[in-house]
Design a protein around this motif. Structure first.
Motif, mmCIF file in Angstrom:
data_model
loop_
_atom_site.group_PDB
_atom_site.id
_atom_site.type_symbol
_atom_site.label_atom_id
_atom_site.label_comp_id
_atom_site.label_asym_id
_atom_site.label_seq_id
_atom_site.Cartn_x
_atom_site.Cartn_y
_atom_site.Cartn_z
ATOM 1 N N VAL A 1 -5.149 6.190 13.781
ATOM 2 C CA VAL A 1 -5.240 5.548 12.473
ATOM 3 C C VAL A 1 -3.903 5.727 11.766
ATOM 4 C CG1 VAL A 1 -6.434 5.536 10.272
ATOM 5 C CG2 VAL A 1 -7.677 6.078 12.367
ATOM 6 N N ASN A 2 -3.272 4.624 11.397
ATOM 7 C CA ASN A 2 -1.959 4.770 10.782
ATOM 8 C C ASN A 2 -2.017 4.525 9.276
ATOM 9 O OD1 ASN A 2 -2.020 2.015 10.334
ATOM 10 N ND2 ASN A 2 -1.061 1.581 12.311
ATOM 11 N N CYS A 3 -0.908 4.834 8.632
ATOM 12 C CA CYS A 3 -0.861 4.726 7.176
ATOM 13 C C CYS A 3 -1.012 3.283 6.717
ATOM 14 C CB CYS A 3 0.454 5.309 6.667
ATOM 15 S SG CYS A 3 0.572 7.098 6.863
ATOM 16 N N GLU A 4 -0.474 2.363 7.490
ATOM 17 C CA GLU A 4 -0.550 0.955 7.083
ATOM 18 C C GLU A 4 -2.004 0.502 6.972
ATOM 19 O OE1 GLU A 4 1.205 -3.380 8.509
ATOM 20 O OE2 GLU A 4 1.747 -1.558 9.580
ATOM 21 N N ALA A 5 -2.796 0.873 7.953
ATOM 22 C CA ALA A 5 -4.207 0.498 7.924
ATOM 23 C C ALA A 5 -4.935 1.180 6.775
ATOM 24 C CB ALA A 5 -4.857 0.855 9.261
ATOM 25 N N GLN B 1 -3.608 2.194 3.940
ATOM 26 C CA GLN B 1 -3.185 1.635 2.656
ATOM 27 C C GLN B 1 -3.736 0.232 2.449
ATOM 28 O OE1 GLN B 1 0.949 2.229 1.747
ATOM 29 N NE2 GLN B 1 0.872 4.399 2.230
ATOM 30 N N LEU B 2 -3.995 -0.467 3.535
ATOM 31 C CA LEU B 2 -4.658 -1.763 3.413
ATOM 32 C C LEU B 2 -6.074 -1.567 2.873
ATOM 33 C CD1 LEU B 2 -4.654 -4.809 3.861
ATOM 34 C CD2 LEU B 2 -5.363 -4.408 6.217
ATOM 35 N N GLN B 3 -6.762 -0.569 3.397
ATOM 36 C CA GLN B 3 -8.103 -0.251 2.891
ATOM 37 C C GLN B 3 -8.059 0.129 1.424
ATOM 38 O OE1 GLN B 3 -10.744 2.548 4.802
ATOM 39 N NE2 GLN B 3 -9.923 2.069 6.827
ATOM 40 N N ILE B 4 -7.118 1.004 1.099
ATOM 41 C CA ILE B 4 -7.038 1.498 -0.284
ATOM 42 C C ILE B 4 -6.656 0.376 -1.233
ATOM 43 C CG2 ILE B 4 -5.763 3.059 -1.804
ATOM 44 C CD1 ILE B 4 -5.429 4.878 0.730
ATOM 45 N N GLY B 5 -5.688 -0.433 -0.817
ATOM 46 C CA GLY B 5 -5.238 -1.521 -1.676
ATOM 47 C C GLY B 5 -6.315 -2.564 -1.905
ATOM 48 N N ALA B 6 -7.219 -2.688 -0.941
ATOM 49 C CA ALA B 6 -8.301 -3.658 -1.091
ATOM 50 C C ALA B 6 -9.451 -3.100 -1.912
ATOM 51 C CB ALA B 6 -8.814 -4.085 0.293
ATOM 52 N N ASP B 7 -9.695 -1.811 -1.779
ATOM 53 C CA ASP B 7 -10.802 -1.200 -2.509
ATOM 54 C C ASP B 7 -10.490 0.276 -2.745
ATOM 55 O OD1 ASP B 7 -13.129 -0.474 -3.679
ATOM 56 O OD2 ASP B 7 -14.441 -1.108 -2.038
ATOM 57 N N ARG C 1 1.414 10.744 1.431
ATOM 58 C CA ARG C 1 1.815 9.387 1.048
ATOM 59 C C ARG C 1 0.604 8.542 0.682
ATOM 60 N NH1 ARG C 1 6.167 7.670 5.734
ATOM 61 N NH2 ARG C 1 7.680 9.326 5.370
ATOM 62 N N CYS C 2 -0.381 8.561 1.552
ATOM 63 C CA CYS C 2 -1.562 7.721 1.302
ATOM 64 C C CYS C 2 -2.393 8.272 0.143
ATOM 65 C CB CYS C 2 -2.397 7.594 2.569
ATOM 66 S SG CYS C 2 -1.577 6.605 3.842
ATOM 67 N N THR C 3 -2.387 9.596 -0.007
ATOM 68 C CA THR C 3 -3.078 10.188 -1.155
ATOM 69 C C THR C 3 -2.439 9.704 -2.457
ATOM 70 O OG1 THR C 3 -3.614 12.155 0.131
ATOM 71 C CG2 THR C 3 -3.718 12.360 -2.262
ATOM 72 N N ALA C 4 -1.115 9.690 -2.476
ATOM 73 C CA ALA C 4 -0.409 9.209 -3.664
ATOM 74 C C ALA C 4 -0.658 7.721 -3.877
ATOM 75 C CB ALA C 4 1.078 9.482 -3.516
ATOM 76 N N PHE C 5 -0.696 6.986 -2.776
ATOM 77 C CA PHE C 5 -0.928 5.545 -2.880
ATOM 78 C C PHE C 5 -2.305 5.267 -3.483
ATOM 79 C CE2 PHE C 5 -2.335 1.463 -1.134
ATOM 80 C CZ PHE C 5 -1.301 0.650 -1.536
ATOM 81 N N ARG C 6 -3.327 6.029 -3.066
ATOM 82 C CA ARG C 6 -4.668 5.814 -3.621
ATOM 83 C C ARG C 6 -4.698 6.195 -5.095
ATOM 84 N NH1 ARG C 6 -10.481 7.991 -1.424
ATOM 85 N NH2 ARG C 6 -9.715 10.050 -2.037
ATOM 86 N N ARG C 7 -4.063 7.297 -5.426
ATOM 87 C CA ARG C 7 -4.040 7.728 -6.829
ATOM 88 C C ARG C 7 -3.389 6.653 -7.700
ATOM 89 N NH1 ARG C 7 -0.665 12.302 -6.664
ATOM 90 N NH2 ARG C 7 -2.294 13.382 -5.548
ATOM 91 N N GLY D 1 5.305 -3.602 -12.985
ATOM 92 C CA GLY D 1 6.476 -2.778 -12.730
ATOM 93 C C GLY D 1 6.141 -1.499 -12.007
ATOM 94 N N VAL D 2 5.082 -1.535 -11.222
ATOM 95 C CA VAL D 2 4.675 -0.364 -10.456
ATOM 96 C C VAL D 2 5.055 -0.606 -9.009
ATOM 97 C CG1 VAL D 2 2.756 1.068 -9.707
ATOM 98 C CG2 VAL D 2 2.738 0.012 -11.972
ATOM 99 N N ALA D 3 5.744 0.350 -8.409
ATOM 100 C CA ALA D 3 6.152 0.190 -7.015
ATOM 101 C C ALA D 3 5.131 0.813 -6.083
ATOM 102 C CB ALA D 3 7.505 0.847 -6.781
ATOM 103 N N ALA D 4 5.174 0.372 -4.849
ATOM 104 C CA ALA D 4 4.310 0.977 -3.852
ATOM 105 C C ALA D 4 4.667 2.451 -3.724
ATOM 106 C CB ALA D 4 4.495 0.287 -2.516
ATOM 107 N N ALA D 5 3.670 3.271 -3.559
ATOM 108 C CA ALA D 5 3.891 4.712 -3.564
ATOM 109 C C ALA D 5 4.178 5.255 -2.177
ATOM 110 C CB ALA D 5 2.668 5.416 -4.136
ATOM 111 N N ALA D 6 4.219 4.373 -1.212
ATOM 112 C CA ALA D 6 4.387 4.855 0.147
ATOM 113 C C ALA D 6 5.610 5.741 0.254
ATOM 114 C CB ALA D 6 4.515 3.675 1.090
ATOM 115 N N GLY D 7 5.399 6.939 0.759
ATOM 116 C CA GLY D 7 6.522 7.838 0.966
ATOM 117 C C GLY D 7 6.774 8.784 -0.183
ATOM 118 N N ASP D 8 5.996 8.689 -1.230
ATOM 119 C CA ASP D 8 6.289 9.540 -2.377
ATOM 120 C C ASP D 8 5.017 9.970 -3.071
ATOM 121 O OD1 ASP D 8 9.388 9.239 -2.878
ATOM 122 O OD2 ASP D 8 8.560 7.366 -2.150
#
Lengths: 248, 50
Positions: free
Chosen positions: A1-5, A7-13, A30-36, B41-48
């Motif tokens: 399972v990679n980060c891209e998949a 983040q696609l899940q998170i970005g969708a829901d 990274r993905c934790t921050a992306f979901r937050r 103005g929010v960037a993708a958080a990937a990597g941070d």
């Protein structure tokens, strides 16, 4: 399972949860921050809908006025699609209003810098509980991204260092241990502060300091043993230690 | 996004309502949030961290 998949899940829901996702998040900052961040974006969408209706309606009118006359006439005379739920038509209208409202809101109501700093603290509560020194290589990585140098011997023991997204830029988020407890430092190279500002907000006490055309935000928790003098001392140490001239 | 965030619809319910596959709904939601990030103005958080 990679980060891209993931983040696609998170970005969708962003509210969704499943075992695979949660297991991945436990091991992936990274993905934790992306979901937050994505959940925070959804919060912005909700808040945008709390704007007074009149500005949104006015903005919609501007859009309508800019539409070519022929296109408007075509829309006006177009037959209504059969079977399209009225509720969805309403939702589409609201979506347009939300989009315009977000633009209006994001440009008109930037929170004050101190408030934004305090709000950022809520995103990383664990940062206050770190004790081990951050490896120099990790600290260098965080600082280099923002074009900042830090004299570690002067600043004190850095126990937390992340490159955080803050008001449109990545900024170093550091925690420095002092004799009275941890002090958080946000190095805000692109935020202009004209004079020293002290603030107390939401359980934090802090300082905003002008430095080399940018700013430092230095804050402590109100329940800590760090009083105003100790906070000021810590801020002055960081102020002497930081250098914005490093190439980013 | 409005249906999901404000209406509380699941992606399956949105798919049914809009006569799309669930995967198509997921893709559209992902892209829509990406556009809203740009607008805000929010960037993708990937990597941070945030």
């Amino acid at each position: 399972v990679n980060c891209e998949a993931m983040q696609l899940q998170i970005g969708a829901d962003p509210q969704a949860s499943n075992d695979a996702l949660e297991a991945h998040l436990l091991a992936c900052a990274r993905c934790t921050a992306f979901r937050r961040e994505t959940r925070a974006l959804d919060g912005q969408i909700r808040r945008a809908l709390e704007l007074p209706l009149e500005p949104l309606r006015s903005a919609s009118n501007v859009v309508e006025l800019r539409r070519p006359a022929a296109e408007s006439a075509q829309i006006a005379t177009a037959p209504r699609r059969e079977g399209r739920p009225r509720a969805w038509a309403l939702a589409a209208s609201v979506a347009l209003a939300v989009t315009i409202g977000l633009v209006f809101w994001s440009t008109q109501s930037q929170p004050a810098l101190a408030t934004a700093v305090v709000e950022h603290m809520a995103l990383e509560p664990d940062s206050w509980n770190q004790h081990a020194p951050v490896p120099q290589s990790a600290l260098d990585l965080v600082l280099r991204r923002s074009g900042v140098r830090l004299d570690r011997a002067t600043a004190g023991e850095v126990v937390y260092a992340y490159s955080c997204w803050f008001r449109g830029r990545y900024v170093p988020h550091l925690v420095v241990q002092t004799s009275g407890g941890p002090v958080t430092v946000l190095v805000l190279r692109d935020e202009a502060v004209t004079r020293e500002q002290r603030f107390e907000e939401s359980g934090y006490t802090g300082l905003l300091l002008p430095v080399q055309g940018g700013a430092l935000a230095v804050l402590a928790r109100e329940q800590s043993a760090i009083d105003a003098a100790a906070l000021n001392e810590a801020a002055q140490r960081v102020l002497q230690a930081v250098d914005f001239d490093a190439p980013s | 996004v409005v249906m999901q965030v404000l209406g509380g619809f699941s992606t399956q319910e949105i798919a049914t309502e809009m006569n799309l596959t669930q995967q198509a709904v997921l893709t559209r939601l992902f892209r829509a949030r990406g556009k809203l990030r740009e607008i805000c103005g929010v960037a993708a958080a990937a990597g941070d961290a945030p």
